[in-house]
Design a protein around this motif. Structure first.
Motif, mmCIF file in Angstrom:
data_model
loop_
_atom_site.group_PDB
_atom_site.id
_atom_site.type_symbol
_atom_site.label_atom_id
_atom_site.label_comp_id
_atom_site.label_asym_id
_atom_site.label_seq_id
_atom_site.Cartn_x
_atom_site.Cartn_y
_atom_site.Cartn_z
ATOM 1 N N THR A 27 46.538 47.976 36.480
ATOM 2 C CA THR A 27 46.219 48.138 37.670
ATOM 3 C C THR A 27 45.176 47.683 38.185
ATOM 4 O O THR A 27 44.475 48.285 39.127
ATOM 5 C CB THR A 27 46.371 49.649 38.383
ATOM 6 N N GLU A 49 50.583 51.077 43.488
ATOM 7 C CA GLU A 49 50.807 51.736 41.829
ATOM 8 C C GLU A 49 50.467 52.908 41.892
ATOM 9 O O GLU A 49 49.149 53.387 42.081
ATOM 10 C CB GLU A 49 50.255 50.865 40.875
ATOM 11 N N LEU A 86 42.907 45.245 40.931
ATOM 12 C CA LEU A 86 43.353 44.669 42.292
ATOM 13 C C LEU A 86 43.273 43.161 42.327
ATOM 14 O O LEU A 86 42.143 42.548 41.837
ATOM 15 C CB LEU A 86 42.428 45.283 43.163
ATOM 16 N N PRO A 87 44.179 42.627 42.315
ATOM 17 C CA PRO A 87 44.629 41.100 42.346
ATOM 18 C C PRO A 87 43.419 40.473 43.169
ATOM 19 O O PRO A 87 43.306 39.361 42.948
ATOM 20 C CB PRO A 87 46.015 40.619 42.684
ATOM 21 N N TRP A 88 43.350 41.118 44.619
ATOM 22 C CA TRP A 88 42.353 40.432 45.503
ATOM 23 C C TRP A 88 40.817 40.568 45.061
ATOM 24 O O TRP A 88 40.063 40.058 45.815
ATOM 25 C CB TRP A 88 42.672 40.653 46.900
ATOM 26 N N TRP A 140 44.587 38.096 37.483
ATOM 27 C CA TRP A 140 45.735 37.462 37.132
ATOM 28 C C TRP A 140 45.541 36.180 36.520
ATOM 29 O O TRP A 140 46.505 35.360 35.856
ATOM 30 C CB TRP A 140 46.724 37.137 38.360
ATOM 31 N N ASP A 191 46.485 57.657 40.959
ATOM 32 C CA ASP A 191 46.011 58.730 40.165
ATOM 33 C C ASP A 191 44.643 58.712 39.652
ATOM 34 O O ASP A 191 43.706 59.487 39.829
ATOM 35 C CB ASP A 191 46.601 58.579 38.807
ATOM 36 N N VAL A 192 44.260 57.491 39.306
ATOM 37 C CA VAL A 192 42.658 56.943 38.956
ATOM 38 C C VAL A 192 41.669 57.272 40.084
ATOM 39 O O VAL A 192 40.950 57.877 39.692
ATOM 40 C CB VAL A 192 42.727 55.391 38.505
ATOM 41 N N LEU A 193 42.271 56.845 41.336
ATOM 42 C CA LEU A 193 41.456 57.083 42.495
ATOM 43 C C LEU A 193 41.341 58.532 43.061
ATOM 44 O O LEU A 193 40.194 59.048 43.043
ATOM 45 C CB LEU A 193 41.700 56.020 43.621
ATOM 46 N N PRO A 230 44.756 46.215 51.801
ATOM 47 C CA PRO A 230 44.542 44.944 51.084
ATOM 48 C C PRO A 230 45.961 44.470 50.458
ATOM 49 O O PRO A 230 46.433 43.254 50.563
ATOM 50 C CB PRO A 230 43.607 45.098 49.996
ATOM 51 N N ARG A 231 46.622 45.475 49.771
ATOM 52 C CA ARG A 231 47.766 45.191 49.003
ATOM 53 C C ARG A 231 49.164 44.602 50.178
ATOM 54 O O ARG A 231 49.786 43.992 49.593
ATOM 55 C CB ARG A 231 48.230 46.271 48.170
ATOM 56 N N MET A 286 39.716 57.329 34.162
ATOM 57 C CA MET A 286 41.151 57.435 33.570
ATOM 58 C C MET A 286 41.566 56.053 33.668
ATOM 59 O O MET A 286 41.244 55.212 34.311
ATOM 60 C CB MET A 286 42.146 57.841 34.406
ATOM 61 N N ASP A 318 40.629 56.702 51.959
ATOM 62 C CA ASP A 318 39.786 55.794 50.818
ATOM 63 C C ASP A 318 41.050 54.899 50.156
ATOM 64 O O ASP A 318 40.541 53.577 50.113
ATOM 65 C CB ASP A 318 39.195 56.675 49.740
ATOM 66 N N GLU A 329 49.814 55.009 39.166
ATOM 67 C CA GLU A 329 48.766 55.103 38.361
ATOM 68 C C GLU A 329 47.412 54.893 39.135
ATOM 69 O O GLU A 329 46.392 55.747 38.682
ATOM 70 C CB GLU A 329 48.980 54.154 36.997
ATOM 71 N N LEU A 330 47.203 53.657 39.649
ATOM 72 C CA LEU A 330 46.115 53.480 40.289
ATOM 73 C C LEU A 330 45.539 54.649 41.483
ATOM 74 O O LEU A 330 44.498 55.053 41.552
ATOM 75 C CB LEU A 330 46.186 52.028 41.196
ATOM 76 N N LYS A 341 41.018 50.843 50.673
ATOM 77 C CA LYS A 341 40.625 50.245 49.432
ATOM 78 C C LYS A 341 41.934 49.288 48.813
ATOM 79 O O LYS A 341 41.796 48.331 48.129
ATOM 80 C CB LYS A 341 39.997 50.978 48.552
ATOM 81 N N VAL A 342 42.975 50.008 48.780
ATOM 82 C CA VAL A 342 44.061 49.544 48.235
ATOM 83 C C VAL A 342 45.122 49.198 48.970
ATOM 84 O O VAL A 342 45.658 48.012 49.093
ATOM 85 C CB VAL A 342 44.431 50.619 46.944
ATOM 86 N N VAL A 389 50.325 30.187 38.799
ATOM 87 C CA VAL A 389 49.623 30.134 37.545
ATOM 88 C C VAL A 389 50.542 30.542 36.640
ATOM 89 O O VAL A 389 50.713 29.899 35.585
ATOM 90 C CB VAL A 389 48.492 31.286 37.598
ATOM 91 N N PHE A 397 45.400 53.495 32.267
ATOM 92 C CA PHE A 397 46.731 53.806 31.826
ATOM 93 C C PHE A 397 47.191 52.521 31.202
ATOM 94 O O PHE A 397 46.514 51.521 31.134
ATOM 95 C CB PHE A 397 47.515 54.001 33.245
ATOM 96 N N LEU A 406 44.836 66.516 38.836
ATOM 97 C CA LEU A 406 45.763 66.022 39.619
ATOM 98 C C LEU A 406 47.021 66.921 40.065
ATOM 99 O O LEU A 406 47.856 66.902 41.100
ATOM 100 C CB LEU A 406 46.019 64.675 39.264
ATOM 101 N N TRP A 444 45.525 34.753 46.900
ATOM 102 C CA TRP A 444 45.669 35.533 45.723
ATOM 103 C C TRP A 444 47.083 36.038 45.282
ATOM 104 O O TRP A 444 47.508 36.352 44.085
ATOM 105 C CB TRP A 444 44.642 36.773 45.441
ATOM 106 N N ARG A 467 48.899 32.679 44.515
ATOM 107 C CA ARG A 467 48.341 31.385 43.487
ATOM 108 C C ARG A 467 48.823 32.546 42.240
ATOM 109 O O ARG A 467 48.959 31.619 41.283
ATOM 110 C CB ARG A 467 46.903 31.716 43.475
ATOM 111 N N LYS A 468 48.959 33.519 41.995
ATOM 112 C CA LYS A 468 49.629 34.129 40.819
ATOM 113 C C LYS A 468 50.837 33.646 40.421
ATOM 114 O O LYS A 468 50.862 33.475 39.212
ATOM 115 C CB LYS A 468 49.743 35.650 41.257
#
Lengths: 262, 276
Positions: free
Chosen positions: B91, A149, B93-95, B145, A154-156, A173-174, B85, A165, A151-152, A169-170, A257, B87, B61, A250, A253-254
């Protein structure tokens, strides 16, 4: 139908379909008196399996080994390429067309070239298995990385995260659910590659065994070979389905659910 | 570029932002904004007025095409590490379970990342404490989730605050929540802000939300966005849902609503005039 009978039926369905197909096959062969070298009945194939179990086992182990070595290299290369393509637009622009090109060449046409370079037997079989298996892995991993994403990100980044990084980190795994989903597809393709190469250029392996059987009109043995290939394909497929469920539960399972409304 | 005389915490001076080359869309033009330290500021405006571009500019940014931005007296030249931040999209992380999701910034931001392994226990305690403040104690081991949208957004707030930022930037964080959950979140955010004293810039298009939370409301014009009016909200804290029925509250919401209706109207006529 009560839900529990439905569930039992659902579990039994594949076996029912396999069982009835074999029964129809057997009945048809007997009923129309089909000659054995054209289409052997399932019982005859099973007899061949038992009679020739020694060469079948040794040759299928050879094929399995080639497949797994080629697949192993395919996993490494596919993962690396996928991460490169998925995290850099320049690499994507440079490599993607070439990869699609490589993937669309029929691998049977490549085997003679490989034989020219490496001789017959194991080396071309491993290479063909690798060539068929790395592509789905690379494409899936790249797709997984592309779903990060913004947005994520941007956050990081606002926290001072480097591209590495974010990848560690993202991104990676994703992309793991995509990676493990691709493994089960890739491993069956690796079998295809190994067997193709063995059929064209080898003195060992299940592909070679089937080619020999065909040249002697031992059709029952050919079918025995096919069944062994299918069995190995299914088993490795199931193995990776199991790993997928363990490692990236994960992601699936989402959906469970959500479906049950929990 | 002359330095501001009396440095506000965030100081935006005559900023213009254009995407792409000289023919590109101008998102912001002539933007001026000052935010004092510890202030809670809301930015409202018609949709597409460049509120989100503002977020990217202040956090470093995105570089402005023209003008300058100072945070804590020094010019912004790259990503600021003192900001948090969040939004509209949580966001998470699902894991990762909630605790590990909330701790993610500590694995990245300096100086915490270097001591993350050594200080893990301490950081965990800090994350638990924060989750407790927003009412998520007992959910640390759950995965995102498994939670409702409101709970995910609360965890998202925790994640944006775990590294104790001095500046919190929120871009419509409650936009996707239902009305009741949203009003509950107002209270939670106000509590966090009053307890921790960070500076907050809150982008929203919900005027009641802005009036409930903010000390100062900036009203932006249609694209290209600039600040057309500033309102002070002088209602006592902590505000409650009861405050939203206060005549002063209603008056300020009404006033801003009219201003925005007007800029939307102007935007439309200008668009028509330009199109014919």
């Amino acid at each position: 139908m009560s839900p529990s009978t439905f569930r039992k039926l659902e579990v039994a369905m594949p076996w029912l379909v396999i069982g009835s197909s074999l029964a129809i096959w057997e009945a048809a062969v007997r009923l129309f008196a089909v000659r054995e070298f054209i289409l052997p009945a399932p019982t005859v194939v099973v007899n061949a399996l038992i009679a020739f179990h020694e060469p079948i086992i040794s040759n299928s182990l050879f094929t399995l080994m080639n497949t797994l070595i080629g697949f192993g290299i395919g996993v490494g290369v596919g993962l690396f390429l996928g991460i490169m393509i998925g995290s850099s637009r320049l690499v994507y622009a440079g490599l993607y067309p070439i990869l699609v090109g490589i993937n669309s060449v029929p691998k049977a046409a490549v085997v003679p070239v490989l034989v020219l370079w490496m001789g017959i037997g194991q080396p071309p079989a491993i290479t063909t298995a690798f060539l068929l298996s790395f592509f789905p892995i690379a494409v899936n991993v790249a797709t997984g990385l592309a779903t990060t994403e913004p947005e994520l990100e941007d956050v990081l980044r606002s926290l001072g995260a480097s591209a590495l990084d974010i990848l560690l980190k993202v991104g990676i795994p994703r992309s793991m659910p995509y990676f493990f989903a691709s493994l089960k597809v890739a491993v069956t393709l690796a079998f295809v590659g190994a067997v193709i190469s063995e059929t064209i250029a080898s003195n060992d392996g299940i592909g070679y065994l089937m080619l020999q059987a065909a040249s002697q009109f031992r059709t029952a043995l050919m079918f025995a070979g096919l069944i062994v290939i299918a069995a190995m394909g299914i088993l490795t497929y199931l193995f990776f389905v199991l790993i997928e469920q363990k490692v990236t539960g994960w992601a699936t399972r989402k959906q469970d659910v959500m479906m049950t409304g929990g | 570029m002359d330095k501001p005389a009396a440095p506000d915490f965030v100081d935006i001076r005559d900023v213009m932002l254009r995407y792409g080359e000289s023919g590109g869309t101008v998102a912001l033009d002539g933007l001026d904004m000052r935010v004092g330290k510890g202030q809670f500021v809301a930015v409202v405006g018609p949709s597409g007025c460049g509120k989100s571009s503002l977020m990217k500019l202040v956090t470093g940014l995105q570089k402005p095409t023209r003008g300058s931005i100072f945070v804590e007296g020094s010019p912004v030249n790259g990503p600021l590490k003192i900001v948090g931040m969040a939004f509209q999209n949580p966001t998470l992380l699902p894991w990762r379970n909630l605790l590990r999701n909330v701790m993610l910034p500590l694995e990245i931001v300096r100086p915490h990342r270097a001591q993350f392994r050594a200080q893990r226990k301490k950081y965990e305690a800090r994350a638990r404490e924060l989750l407790e403040v927003v009412g998520l104690d007992g959910f640390e081991a759950r995965y995102p989730w498994m939670l409702s949208g409101g709970m995910q957004q609360r965890a998202n707030l925790c994640r944006s605050l775990i590294h104790e930022p001095e500046l919190l930037m929120l871009d419509e964080p409650f936009g996707a929540l239902d009305a009741f959950t949203r009003e509950e979140m107002w209270g939670i955010l106000q509590d966090l802000w009053m307890e921790r004293g960070f500076t907050c810039i809150f982008v929203t298009h919900d005027l009641r939300e802005a009036a409930y939370l903010a000390d100062v409301i900036f009203v932006m014009s249609a694209r290209p966005g600039k600040i057309i009016n500033v309102h002070r909200v002088d209602l006592p804290r902590p505000r409650t849902l009861q405050s939203t029925f206060d005549p002063a509250f209603i008056e300020i919401v009404q006033k801003i609503r009219n201003e925005i209706a007007q800029v939307r109207q102007e935007g439309k006529t200008r668009h028509k005039a330009g199109g014919s």
